[in-house]
Scaffold this active site. Structure first.
Site, PDB file in Angstrom:
ATOM      1  N   ASN A   1       0.874  -1.124  -0.043  1.00  0.00           N
ATOM      2  CA  ASN A   1      -0.039  -0.107  -0.125  1.00  0.00           C
ATOM      3  C   ASN A   1       0.785   1.235  -0.065  1.00  0.00           C
ATOM      4  O   ASN A   1       0.318   2.286  -0.475  1.00  0.00           O
ATOM      5  CB  ASN A   1      -1.026   0.161   1.231  1.00  0.00           C
ATOM      6  CG  ASN A   1      -0.359  -0.144   2.638  1.00  0.00           C
ATOM      7  OD1 ASN A   1       0.750  -0.750   2.486  1.00  0.00           O
ATOM      8  ND2 ASN A   1      -1.132   0.236   3.449  1.00  0.00           N
TER       9      ASN A   1
ATOM     10  N   GLY B   1       2.400  -5.909   7.642  1.00  0.00           N
ATOM     11  CA  GLY B   1       1.594  -6.838   6.847  1.00  0.00           C
ATOM     12  C   GLY B   1       0.582  -7.425   7.674  1.00  0.00           C
ATOM     13  O   GLY B   1       0.217  -6.654   8.983  1.00  0.00           O
TER      14      GLY B   1
ATOM     15  N   GLU C   1       4.606  -4.241  12.042  1.00  0.00           N
ATOM     16  CA  GLU C   1       3.395  -3.133  12.256  1.00  0.00           C
ATOM     17  C   GLU C   1       2.083  -3.959  11.368  1.00  0.00           C
ATOM     18  O   GLU C   1       2.555  -4.190  10.234  1.00  0.00           O
ATOM     19  CB  GLU C   1       3.936  -2.020  11.410  1.00  0.00           C
ATOM     20  CG  GLU C   1       3.120  -0.758  11.640  1.00  0.00           C
ATOM     21  CD  GLU C   1       1.887  -0.714  10.631  1.00  0.00           C
ATOM     22  OE1 GLU C   1       0.843  -1.033  11.064  1.00  0.00           O
ATOM     23  OE2 GLU C   1       2.169  -0.525   9.450  1.00  0.00           O
TER      24      GLU C   1
ATOM     25  N   CYS D   1      -3.292   1.110   7.097  1.00  0.00           N
ATOM     26  CA  CYS D   1      -3.718   0.650   8.197  1.00  0.00           C
ATOM     27  C   CYS D   1      -4.411   1.487   9.196  1.00  0.00           C
ATOM     28  O   CYS D   1      -5.021   1.123  10.218  1.00  0.00           O
ATOM     29  CB  CYS D   1      -2.161   0.270   8.946  1.00  0.00           C
ATOM     30  SG  CYS D   1      -1.274  -0.990   7.975  1.00  0.00           S
TER      31      CYS D   1
ATOM     32  N   GLU E   1     -10.513  -5.932   9.876  1.00  0.00           N
ATOM     33  CA  GLU E   1      -9.655  -4.813   9.267  1.00  0.00           C
ATOM     34  C   GLU E   1     -10.128  -4.815   7.769  1.00  0.00           C
ATOM     35  O   GLU E   1     -10.169  -5.794   7.050  1.00  0.00           O
ATOM     36  CB  GLU E   1      -7.884  -4.801   9.274  1.00  0.00           C
ATOM     37  CG  GLU E   1      -7.505  -3.805   8.308  1.00  0.00           C
ATOM     38  CD  GLU E   1      -5.964  -3.926   8.456  1.00  0.00           C
ATOM     39  OE1 GLU E   1      -5.395  -2.924   8.625  1.00  0.00           O
ATOM     40  OE2 GLU E   1      -5.390  -4.745   8.424  1.00  0.00           O
TER      41      GLU E   1
END
Length: 474
Positions: free
Chosen positions: A154, A230, A250, A284, A376
């Site tokens: 991303n 990821g 993360e 995120c 998510e």
């Protein structure tokens, strides 16, 4: 048009692969390049090269490392439009957002260049202990050695910069495995570091499936740290396999905003829409859940729906596009399935899929156990629910397996500080959305959002070993 066959970057040289895969544009579906797949031999070669180069990197002065990073920043500035076009091609990031990512990448390497000159230890007051009289103690920070960096699709320029910048600032070497959908940005990054004079072998770039390459990187004894951005599932696997290696993970989030009391409801709605729909929600810290005080709820929802209707959908090459294709058709189908679980009357805007594109979607009265709320999304969907009192709002935000960042809109200084204390996340953004980030701030989460912190200075601390020296002066 003949497609270009790209190469692996190992030990400062471009190495042709034995097997290739077709890289397709998420928006058009067209094949845009042929990317080499690294094999086990390539991985071992890259790791060996990184280990050998670590001796040279350790010998570079702080100024020499800083100058390399400064040149990298300058070269990104020179190639800004080319890099932005590459982003729009390989991950369907709208061209305006792509330019914004390259601007951040330029800043990130500048921060790394500055911080490279600030690495320092401290003196220890040895004589504060009875047996420490006549002794002088100090600490120094040393590079770890080889770092394995595994990055997502991303933000393929800037999130790579958040791993390479601090790694090279501290004198480490890196084996980089970028996401399979965004290899071209990693190739351009390697080209720029090569031009900037980074020692051969300090950066190695490999492409391939995570199960093939990732396991070799995570378990190899030459690797001293893994830095990964990821999914939670892959992060947990890395944690289990890494042993005593340092890890920075993360991972995911479903970021929330509390709208408690505001002066301009339309401005807040506009800002929340930016956070929910920018780059199709594939960040995120994208706004996924909004909790609005019941006295403001109707006005906010009306304003938010109007802002959602204004969001431009389509070709990532168009200047005004905000929402384009998700990274893969299967992701769009996943979201379509999630939306089918929601009562249709609660989908108050959007909700349709066209190929890989999901319309900007607003949902109300969402059960917190539904996937659209508790998982998510990584898509342009957002839920808007009302709450009665402050304690309920905090509870709703904290009712999540994730804890990366949260936003709170309030005119009360007491509630602002209470939010920072009470919300279970890595960062609370007051009077703004959780999607806010500047690249020098500490960034990371709690719970299933990961471990460790990024942000150049904070990553550098993770990427150093602290060594103590003690002199007996008597």
């Amino acid at each position: 048009m003949k497609l270009k066959d790209y190469s692996l970057f190992i030990n400062g040289e471009w190495k042709r692969g034995e097997q290739f895969y077709d890289l397709k544009s998420p928006y058009s579906g067209e094949v845009i390049a042929r990317i080499p797949l690294a094999n086990k031999k390539d991985v071992i070669h890259a790791l060996d090269s990184a280990k050998k180069a670590s001796r040279q990197m350790r010998k570079l002065s702080a100024l020499e490392r800083s100058k390399i990073l400064e040149r990298v920043s300058e070269k990104f500035e020179e190639r800004l439009e080319e890099c932005a076009y590459t982003l729009a091609m390989e991950n369907a990031k709208p061209i305006n957002a792509a330019r914004g990512e390259i601007q951040r990448t330029i800043e990130t390497y500048k921060f790394a260049a500055e911080e490279a000159k600030k690495i320092t230890g401290e003196t220890i007051p040895m004589d504060a202990a009875q047996s420490g009289k006549g002794r002088f103690g100090f600490t120094k920070k040393e590079p770890l050695g080889v770092i394995a960096a595994i990055t997502p699709f991303n933000f393929p320029f800037n999130l790579v910069a958040h791993k390479l910048g601090p790694a090279f600032a501290t004198g480490n070497t890196v084996v980089l495995k970028p996401a399979s959908q965004t290899p071209l940005s990693a190739i351009m990054t390697a080209e720029i570091f090569e031009e900037a004079g980074l020692p051969k072998g300090a950066l190695n770039v490999l492409f391939g499936k995570g199960g093939d390459i990732g396991d070799l990187l995570v378990t190899n004894p030459n690797v001293k740290m893994i830095t990964f951005t990821g999914s939670v599932e892959v992060g947990l696997q890395i944690k289990e396999k890494a042993g005593l290696k340092k890890t920075t993970l993360e991972l995911g989030s479903n970021s929330a905003v509390i709208v408690n009391d505001v002066n301009n409801i339309e401005a807040v709605a506009r800002r929340c829409a930016e956070g929910a729909f920018a780059y199709s929600g594939q960040t995120c810290i994208s706004v996924q859940r909004i909790y609005v005080h019941h006295t403001l709820y109707d006005d906010f929802l009306e304003a938010f729906i109007q802002e959602t209707k204004r969001v431009k959908v389509g070709d990532p090459m168009k200047e005004d596009t905000v929402v384009s294709s998700l990274i893969h058709p299967k992701e769009a189908k996943r979201i379509e399935n999630w939306l089918q679980e929601v009562d249709s009357k609660n989908i108050v805007q959007g909700g349709e899929r066209e190929g890989s594109i999901i319309e900007p979607t607003v949902i109300t009265n969402v059960n917190p156990d539904m996937a659209v709320s508790c998982q998510e999304a990584f898509a342009p969907i957002v839920s808007v629910n009302k709450y009665k009192d402050w304690e309920e709002a905090i509870k709703l935000v904290n009712d999540s397996q994730y804890g990366l960042q949260a936003g709170v809109y309030t005119n009360s200084i007491d509630k602002a500080f209470a939010a920072v204390h009470e919300i279970e996340v890595g960062g609370v953004i007051v009077n703004d959305i959780p999607s806010f980030r500047v690249d020098q701030m500490p960034y990371g989460g709690v719970k299933n959002s990961g471990t460790g912190r990024e942000g150049i200075k904070y990553s550098m601390e993770e990427m150093c070993e602290l060594k103590l020296g003690v002199f007996n002066l008597l």
